[in-house]
Design a protein around this motif. Structure first.
Motif, PDB file in Angstrom:
ATOM      1  N   ARG A  42       0.838  -1.210   0.000  1.00  0.00           N
ATOM      2  CA  ARG A  42       0.000   0.000   0.000  1.00  0.00           C
ATOM      3  C   ARG A  42       0.874   1.262   0.000  1.00  0.00           C
ATOM      4  O   ARG A  42       0.629   2.195  -0.752  1.00  0.00           O
ATOM      5  N   GLY A  43       1.859   1.267   0.875  1.00  0.00           N
ATOM      6  CA  GLY A  43       2.740   2.436   0.965  1.00  0.00           C
ATOM      7  C   GLY A  43       3.527   2.669  -0.310  1.00  0.00           C
ATOM      8  O   GLY A  43       3.660   3.806  -0.770  1.00  0.00           O
ATOM      9  N   TRP A  44       4.057   1.588  -0.890  1.00  0.00           N
ATOM     10  CA  TRP A  44       4.851   1.744  -2.109  1.00  0.00           C
ATOM     11  C   TRP A  44       3.982   2.163  -3.284  1.00  0.00           C
ATOM     12  O   TRP A  44       4.401   2.969  -4.108  1.00  0.00           O
ATOM     13  N   LEU A  45       2.746   1.634  -3.361  1.00  0.00           N
ATOM     14  CA  LEU A  45       1.844   2.051  -4.440  1.00  0.00           C
ATOM     15  C   LEU A  45       1.417   3.500  -4.259  1.00  0.00           C
ATOM     16  O   LEU A  45       1.278   4.239  -5.242  1.00  0.00           O
ATOM     17  N   LYS A  46       1.206   3.899  -3.017  1.00  0.00           N
ATOM     18  CA  LYS A  46       0.858   5.300  -2.759  1.00  0.00           C
ATOM     19  C   LYS A  46       1.992   6.211  -3.235  1.00  0.00           C
ATOM     20  O   LYS A  46       1.754   7.235  -3.870  1.00  0.00           O
ATOM     21  N   ARG A  47       3.215   5.809  -2.961  1.00  0.00           N
ATOM     22  CA  ARG A  47       4.376   6.607  -3.387  1.00  0.00           C
ATOM     23  C   ARG A  47       4.468   6.646  -4.912  1.00  0.00           C
ATOM     24  O   ARG A  47       4.689   7.698  -5.513  1.00  0.00           O
ATOM     25  N   LEU A  48       4.308   5.490  -5.556  1.00  0.00           N
ATOM     26  CA  LEU A  48       4.384   5.416  -7.014  1.00  0.00           C
ATOM     27  C   LEU A  48       3.258   6.213  -7.665  1.00  0.00           C
ATOM     28  O   LEU A  48       3.499   7.041  -8.542  1.00  0.00           O
ATOM     29  N   CYS A  49       2.033   5.972  -7.250  1.00  0.00           N
ATOM     30  CA  CYS A  49       0.890   6.644  -7.877  1.00  0.00           C
ATOM     31  C   CYS A  49       0.863   8.135  -7.564  1.00  0.00           C
ATOM     32  O   CYS A  49       0.349   8.929  -8.356  1.00  0.00           O
ATOM     33  N   GLY A  50       1.460   8.533  -6.443  1.00  0.00           N
ATOM     34  CA  GLY A  50       1.536   9.948  -6.092  1.00  0.00           C
ATOM     35  C   GLY A  50       2.316  10.758  -7.113  1.00  0.00           C
ATOM     36  O   GLY A  50       2.088  11.962  -7.266  1.00  0.00           O
ATOM     37  N   VAL A  51       3.209  10.102  -7.837  1.00  0.00           N
ATOM     38  CA  VAL A  51       3.991  10.789  -8.874  1.00  0.00           C
ATOM     39  C   VAL A  51       3.074  11.371  -9.951  1.00  0.00           C
ATOM     40  O   VAL A  51       3.397  12.394 -10.556  1.00  0.00           O
ATOM     41  N   VAL A  52       1.928  10.721 -10.192  1.00  0.00           N
ATOM     42  CA  VAL A  52       0.979  11.220 -11.192  1.00  0.00           C
ATOM     43  C   VAL A  52      -0.263  11.826 -10.531  1.00  0.00           C
ATOM     44  O   VAL A  52      -1.304  11.978 -11.161  1.00  0.00           O
ATOM     45  N   GLY A  53      -0.142  12.162  -9.242  1.00  0.00           N
ATOM     46  CA  GLY A  53      -1.231  12.829  -8.542  1.00  0.00           C
ATOM     47  C   GLY A  53      -2.394  11.940  -8.171  1.00  0.00           C
ATOM     48  O   GLY A  53      -3.493  12.434  -7.933  1.00  0.00           O
ATOM     49  N   LYS A  54      -2.177  10.660  -8.107  1.00  0.00           N
ATOM     50  CA  LYS A  54      -3.245   9.709  -7.756  1.00  0.00           C
ATOM     51  C   LYS A  54      -2.907   9.056  -6.422  1.00  0.00           C
ATOM     52  O   LYS A  54      -1.745   8.926  -6.046  1.00  0.00           O
ATOM     53  N   SER A  55      -3.956   8.610  -5.745  1.00  0.00           N
ATOM     54  CA  SER A  55      -3.716   7.852  -4.518  1.00  0.00           C
ATOM     55  C   SER A  55      -3.507   6.388  -4.888  1.00  0.00           C
ATOM     56  O   SER A  55      -3.903   5.952  -5.963  1.00  0.00           O
ATOM     57  N   GLY A  56      -2.887   5.677  -4.028  1.00  0.00           N
ATOM     58  CA  GLY A  56      -2.685   4.251  -4.284  1.00  0.00           C
ATOM     59  C   GLY A  56      -4.003   3.505  -4.195  1.00  0.00           C
ATOM     60  O   GLY A  56      -4.901   3.898  -3.454  1.00  0.00           O
ATOM     61  N   PRO A  57      -4.131   2.420  -4.934  1.00  0.00           N
ATOM     62  CA  PRO A  57      -5.369   1.640  -4.906  1.00  0.00           C
ATOM     63  C   PRO A  57      -5.492   0.818  -3.630  1.00  0.00           C
ATOM     64  O   PRO A  57      -4.525   0.653  -2.879  1.00  0.00           O
ATOM     65  N   VAL A  58      -6.665   0.295  -3.402  1.00  0.00           N
ATOM     66  CA  VAL A  58      -6.901  -0.617  -2.284  1.00  0.00           C
ATOM     67  C   VAL A  58      -6.166  -1.922  -2.582  1.00  0.00           C
ATOM     68  O   VAL A  58      -6.181  -2.411  -3.716  1.00  0.00           O
ATOM     69  N   VAL A  59      -5.499  -2.450  -1.570  1.00  0.00           N
ATOM     70  CA  VAL A  59      -4.745  -3.690  -1.707  1.00  0.00           C
ATOM     71  C   VAL A  59      -5.250  -4.663  -0.658  1.00  0.00           C
ATOM     72  O   VAL A  59      -5.424  -4.293   0.503  1.00  0.00           O
ATOM     73  N   HIS A  60      -5.495  -5.907  -1.076  1.00  0.00           N
ATOM     74  CA  HIS A  60      -6.033  -6.934  -0.183  1.00  0.00           C
ATOM     75  C   HIS A  60      -5.002  -8.035   0.059  1.00  0.00           C
ATOM     76  O   HIS A  60      -4.147  -8.278  -0.796  1.00  0.00           O
ATOM     77  N   PRO A  61      -5.122  -8.739   1.181  1.00  0.00           N
ATOM     78  CA  PRO A  61      -4.246  -9.895   1.407  1.00  0.00           C
ATOM     79  C   PRO A  61      -4.545 -10.998   0.387  1.00  0.00           C
ATOM     80  O   PRO A  61      -5.700 -11.277   0.072  1.00  0.00           O
ATOM     81  N   VAL A  62      -3.519 -11.639  -0.128  1.00  0.00           N
ATOM     82  CA  VAL A  62      -3.687 -12.686  -1.131  1.00  0.00           C
ATOM     83  C   VAL A  62      -4.521 -13.841  -0.594  1.00  0.00           C
ATOM     84  O   VAL A  62      -5.170 -14.554  -1.365  1.00  0.00           O
ATOM     85  N   LEU A  63      -4.542 -14.004   0.716  1.00  0.00           N
ATOM     86  CA  LEU A  63      -5.337 -15.080   1.319  1.00  0.00           C
ATOM     87  C   LEU A  63      -6.800 -14.985   0.890  1.00  0.00           C
ATOM     88  O   LEU A  63      -7.464 -16.015   0.701  1.00  0.00           O
ATOM     89  N   GLU A  64      -7.312 -13.769   0.677  1.00  0.00           N
ATOM     90  CA  GLU A  64      -8.700 -13.599   0.219  1.00  0.00           C
ATOM     91  C   GLU A  64      -8.916 -14.282  -1.130  1.00  0.00           C
ATOM     92  O   GLU A  64      -9.921 -14.961  -1.339  1.00  0.00           O
TER      93      GLU A  64
END
Length: 171
Positions: A91-113
Motif C-alpha cells: 500500500r505504501g509503495w503504491l501510494k508513493r508510485l501513484c503519487g507521482v501522477v497525482g493519484k492515490s494508491g489503490p486498495v490492496v487486499h491480502p492474497v489469502l482472500e
C-alpha cells in the motif's frame, strides 16, 4: 478479477519507494517494470539491495520513469481486486508510485482472500466445518510456498500459481 502484485523496494524504511513492480492477471499474463527513482527518492538500503540484487545504478540506467509505470499500473489494474502477500508494505509503495501522477494508491487486499475464494469456487456447497478445513489447507499451502526470490515477477507469479492450483482443485 484478481491482480496478483509484488513490489521490491529501496528498503523497509518509512522513506522507501518501489524499485520494481510486477502484476499477474487471472489468465497468467503479466507485466513487470524496474522503476527509475524520482529525484527526491533517496532512501537506499544495502541490505535490501543484497536481497533483490538490483543496484541504484541499474535502476538509473534501465528503470522506466516512475510516472510511466504509475500510469500503466493504474490503467492495467482498473476495476480489479489487487492482492499481495504484503499488503501493508505494498500500500505504501503504491501510494508513493501513484503519487507521482497525482493519484492515490489503490486498495490492496491480502492474497489469502483470493486463495480462499478459489478454494470455495472449487468446492461449492461445503459446510462451515469444511470451510475451516479448506482455510487450513490454504494456510498450509502458504507455509509450503517456495522461498521468495525477492524479484517482483517471480514472486507475483508464485502468488498467481497458488491461486490457479487452488481454483483448479490441485492442492
Amino acid at each position: 478479477m484478481f491482480i496478483f502484485l509484488d513490489n521490491e523496494a529501496s528498503s523497509l524504511n518509512v522513506d522507501s519507494y518501489p524499485i520494481e513492480i510486477a502484476w499477474v492477471w487471472e489468465n497468467g499474463k503479466s507485466e513487470s517494470f524496474l522503476i527509475r527513482p524520482e529525484p527526491d527518492w533517496t532512501d537506499w538500503s544495502e541490505e535490501a539491495e543484497a536481497l533483490h540484487g538490483v543496484s541504484r545504478d541499474t535502476l538509473m540506467r534501465e528503470g522506466s520513469p516512475a510516472a510511466m509505470v504509475a500510469q500503466r499500473f493504474l490503467a492495467a489494474t482498473e476495476n480489479c481486486r489487487i492482492v499481495t502477500d504484503a499488503p501493508a508494505f505494498d500500500r505504501g509503495w503504491l501510494k508513493r508510485l501513484c503519487g507521482v501522477v497525482g493519484k492515490s494508491g489503490p486498495v490492496v487486499h491480502p492474497v489469502l482472500e483470493a486463495w480462499v475464494e478459489a478454494l470455495r469456487s472449487a468446492h461449492r456447497g461445503v459446510s462451515a466445518a469444511e470451510d475451516a478445513t479448506l482455510l487450513a489447507q490454504v494456510r498450509m499451502r502458504e507455509e509450503k510456498r517456495t522461498s521468495r526470490k525477492h524479484r517482483a515477477l517471480p514472486d507475483a507469479m508464485e502468488l498467481w500459481r497458488i491461486w490457479r492450483d487452488l481454483r483448479d482443485g490441485v492442492l
